[in-house]
Scaffold this active site. Sequence first.
Site, PDB file in Angstrom:
ATOM      1  N   PHE A  80       0.900  -1.237  -0.002  1.00 27.86           N
ATOM      2  CA  PHE A  80      -0.052   0.057   0.302  1.00 27.86           C
ATOM      3  C   PHE A  80       0.718   1.235   0.098  1.00 27.86           C
ATOM      4  CE2 PHE A  80      -2.621   3.224   2.292  1.00 27.86           C
ATOM      5  CZ  PHE A  80      -3.642   3.218   1.440  1.00 27.86           C
ATOM      6  N   SER A  81       0.638   2.211  -0.787  1.00 27.63           N
ATOM      7  CA  SER A  81       1.350   3.386  -0.969  1.00 27.63           C
ATOM      8  C   SER A  81       2.631   3.495  -1.751  1.00 27.63           C
ATOM      9  CB  SER A  81       1.925   4.049   0.641  1.00 27.63           C
ATOM     10  OG  SER A  81       0.793   4.145   1.396  1.00 27.63           O
ATOM     11  N   VAL A  82       2.973   2.391  -2.203  1.00 30.37           N
ATOM     12  CA  VAL A  82       4.085   2.240  -2.928  1.00 30.37           C
ATOM     13  C   VAL A  82       3.720   3.032  -4.494  1.00 30.37           C
ATOM     14  CG1 VAL A  82       5.302   0.561  -4.623  1.00 30.37           C
ATOM     15  CG2 VAL A  82       4.830   0.036  -2.441  1.00 30.37           C
TER      16      VAL A  82
END
Length: 122
Positions: A80-82
């Site tokens: 998540f958030s990559v």
Amino acid sequence: MNNNRSAASDARWLYDSPVNSDIEAKLRRFLVELKNTTDKILGIQVCAYKDGKVIIDTAAGVLGKDDPRAVQPDSLFPVFSVTKGVTAGLIHWLADKGKLKLDENVANFWPEFGTKGKDQIK
């Protein structure tokens, strides 16, 4: 690292799937070399298309230091958030090209985003 690993152990480290292209064969050799010569790889998935055709679909390694299950093409990673960095880069590229202005409201481009009081978010 032990550079005397057998081809069989390398084959087990790579997920057993067909090689789709010469570039995928090179990538697999590189991944095995990287595994055998550094501590910089634990697990990886790579998939690439060219002209609508899969040219790379490779998985190798393990899911984590504490999760020794083999990486497979359908393995999920907690990333998540990559993609925030990619998204930010694309937004700035679009701004540089004059396709959008950074002070415009998101809802101008994505009307559904502007619901529940988010219509003024830039």
